[in-house]
Write an enzyme that holds these catalytic residues in place. Structure first.
Site, PDB file in Angstrom:
ATOM      1  N   ASP A 238      -2.603 -11.704   4.640  1.00 59.74           N
ATOM      2  CA  ASP A 238      -2.009 -10.798   5.609  1.00 59.74           C
ATOM      3  C   ASP A 238      -2.789 -10.919   6.918  1.00 59.74           C
ATOM      4  OD1 ASP A 238      -0.564  -9.687   3.361  1.00 59.74           O
ATOM      5  OD2 ASP A 238      -2.348  -8.475   2.932  1.00 59.74           O
ATOM      6  N   ASP A 277       2.052 -13.744   4.415  1.00 62.62           N
ATOM      7  CA  ASP A 277       2.348 -12.621   3.532  1.00 62.62           C
ATOM      8  C   ASP A 277       2.677 -11.433   4.435  1.00 62.62           C
ATOM      9  OD1 ASP A 277       2.765 -11.240   1.181  1.00 62.62           O
ATOM     10  OD2 ASP A 277       0.663 -10.907   0.768  1.00 62.62           O
ATOM     11  N   ASP A 281      -0.988  -4.860   5.107  1.00 61.86           N
ATOM     12  CA  ASP A 281      -0.791  -4.357   3.748  1.00 61.86           C
ATOM     13  C   ASP A 281      -1.932  -3.430   3.364  1.00 61.86           C
ATOM     14  OD1 ASP A 281       1.489  -5.858   3.644  1.00 61.86           O
ATOM     15  OD2 ASP A 281       0.882  -7.104   1.938  1.00 61.86           O
ATOM     16  N   ARG A 333      10.093  -4.009   4.378  1.00 57.08           N
ATOM     17  CA  ARG A 333       8.788  -3.371   4.173  1.00 57.08           C
ATOM     18  C   ARG A 333       8.261  -2.719   5.452  1.00 57.08           C
ATOM     19  NH1 ARG A 333       5.399  -7.574   0.237  1.00 57.08           N
ATOM     20  NH2 ARG A 333       7.046  -7.836  -1.316  1.00 57.08           N
TER      21      ARG A 333
END
Length: 457
Positions: A238, A277, A281, A333
């Site tokens: 990330d 990714d 996160d 997301r």
């Protein structure tokens, strides 16, 4: 007529052209007279943003003692860096993960995470060669027609071990931990870090502000034929990862995919060869996090909160506030949540194209999403019923949001379109840790002017 983003929505692209192998609980909220912008409450007297602290009610990161980052750093632990090796050293290098020394790191200009200590620049091929690995051989070891490996199980296991080794070489170069009691802040309007994974792991009290963090490319994506009915390429890194950490404030940053947004990815086995990714996160029982005034996009898997359905240790953690962020042309997301109590308010969501859009708010297992007063602008062809998505959750509080300047009951639209997986309308809690919540009509103007790197002074 739908509102369309102006040129201000265009994210700066990274200077790095990524090389791919194959060429491929809570006092009363602040009064409405308080500014919603954390700069006023969070900036110390004298204006040194490196010693700024989170406002006393600004989201979950203000709970249980608040978030002060490196504000207590001594003069010896105040660092100004303009290269990636200097940045790594200032944070403590390989020992940063366990560090508790208060420190402030000011980032000036662009830092390239592929820059070695000797000033030369590493490449994906260098990482592969050091491990004796070939991503081309790895790709060729799977037959997309028969959905079987073209090599023996032992040979495939050996390839996977070599890929892991190559990934470890890359991580040594491009991944950097940020320890406890640390502030990382960009100087001016052009501070950026390209090609890195910034990882806040096993830390408490961390602030990251005023940075563009771009293109956390994974040189060695993994193929998972069981991910969806068509398989997927998955990556390890990330832009910013928060693991097993508490009291974290991520504010006024720009996070993007750099020169490889989803639209520029090649396909392998008919699926996007995904080298990224998430952008941000928050996983592995992290807790008490505020995410404010950031720009996130263009990207697919943007913000995941919660590690997996099976990680029941996450119960009672993952309390996150997300406000005044600008999500631009993202796929999904924003956020997707498991377990946590997550307050999502006063954010701006804009799309210029329907292709690639999946959903914004994902209600995962035991999640408690409270979503209010967000302003959404969908592209032609995008269905408002898709804004909410079911990922094993049972309920979501959704109130005061609008789509294309109209008040819309997005949960009702979702339930009408998905009668087999309905969501209840009460997430079971009411947020208390927040400053003034703006009327939804004011969100767009505020976020467009204040969100992103380069807008602190």
């Amino acid at each position: 007529m739908q509102w369309q983003p102006t040129a201000r929505t265009t994210l700066p692209m990274a200077a790095l052209t990524s090389a791919l192998v194959l060429g491929l609980a809570a006092p009363a909220p602040a009064s409405p007279a308080q500014s919603a912008d954390p700069r006023s409450a969070g900036s110390p007297r004298g204006g040194d943003l490196g010693r700024a602290v989170l406002g006393p009610t600004d989201g979950w990161a203000a709970a249980d003692g608040g978030t002060t980052g490196g504000s207590a750093a001594t003069a010896a632990e105040v660092h100004h860096v303009d290269s990636w090796p200097e940045f790594q050293a200032a944070l403590g290098g390989a020992d940063a993960r366990g560090s508790t020394t208060p420190r402030i790191v000011y980032v000036e200009g662009e830092l390239d995470a592929f820059e070695r200590a000797d000033g030369t620049r590493a490449s994906c091929d260098d990482f592969a060669a050091q491990a004796g690995f070939s991503q081309a051989d790895y790709i060729a070891a799977f037959d997309p027609v028969t959905w079987d490996y073209t090599v023996t199980p032992d040979e495939m296991a050996a390839l996977q071990d070599l890929q892991d080794a190559a990934a470890d070489v890359q991580a040594m170069q491009t991944q950097q931990h940020i320890g406890s009691n640390t502030t990382v802040i960009g100087v001016g309007d052009d501070a950026r870090i390209v090609g890195a994974n910034l990882r806040i792991r096993d830390a408490d009290d961390v602030i990251v502000r005023n940075l563009t963090v771009s293109d956390s490319t994974d040189c060695f994506p993994e193929w998972d034929p069981s991910d969806t009915g068509a398989g997927n390429w998955n990556s390890r890194y990330d832009n910013i990862s928060i693991w097993t950490s508490t009291h974290v404030w991520i504010d006024h940053n720009t996070l993007d995919s750099g020169d490889l947004p989803p639209s520029e990815l090649r396909t392998v086995y008919g699926r996007p060869y995904e080298v990224h990714d998430g952008l941000l996160d928050i996983t592995h029982s992290s807790d008490l996090v505020t995410v404010s005034y950031n720009v996130l996009g263009e990207h697919d898997k943007t913000m995941l909160i919660g590690s997996s359905d099976s990680r029941t240790d996450d119960r009672g953690t993952l309390r996150v506030s997300i406000h005044h962020n600008w999500f631009q042309d993202i796929g999904q997301r924003a956020p997707r949540v498991r377990y946590g109590q997550v307050h999502v308010y006063n954010n701006l969501y804009t799309q210029t194209q329907a292709e690639g859009f999946s959903y914004y708010w994902g209600a995962g297992r035991e999640s408690a999403l409270y979503v209010e007063n967000n302003d959404l602008y969908l592209a032609d062809g995008a269905d408002p019923a898709d804004v909410v998505a079911y990922w094993g959750g049972t309920a979501i509080t959704e109130t005061g949001n609008r789509v294309d300047r109209r008040a819309v009951d997005l949960l009702a639209l979702y339930n009408a379109a998905n009668p087999e997986q309905p969501l209840l309308d009460d997430a079971g809690w009411t947020p208390q840790w927040h400053d003034r919540i703006q009327p939804v009509q004011a969100v767009r103007a505020t976020v467009r002017v204040k969100a992103g790197a380069g807008f602190l002074s």
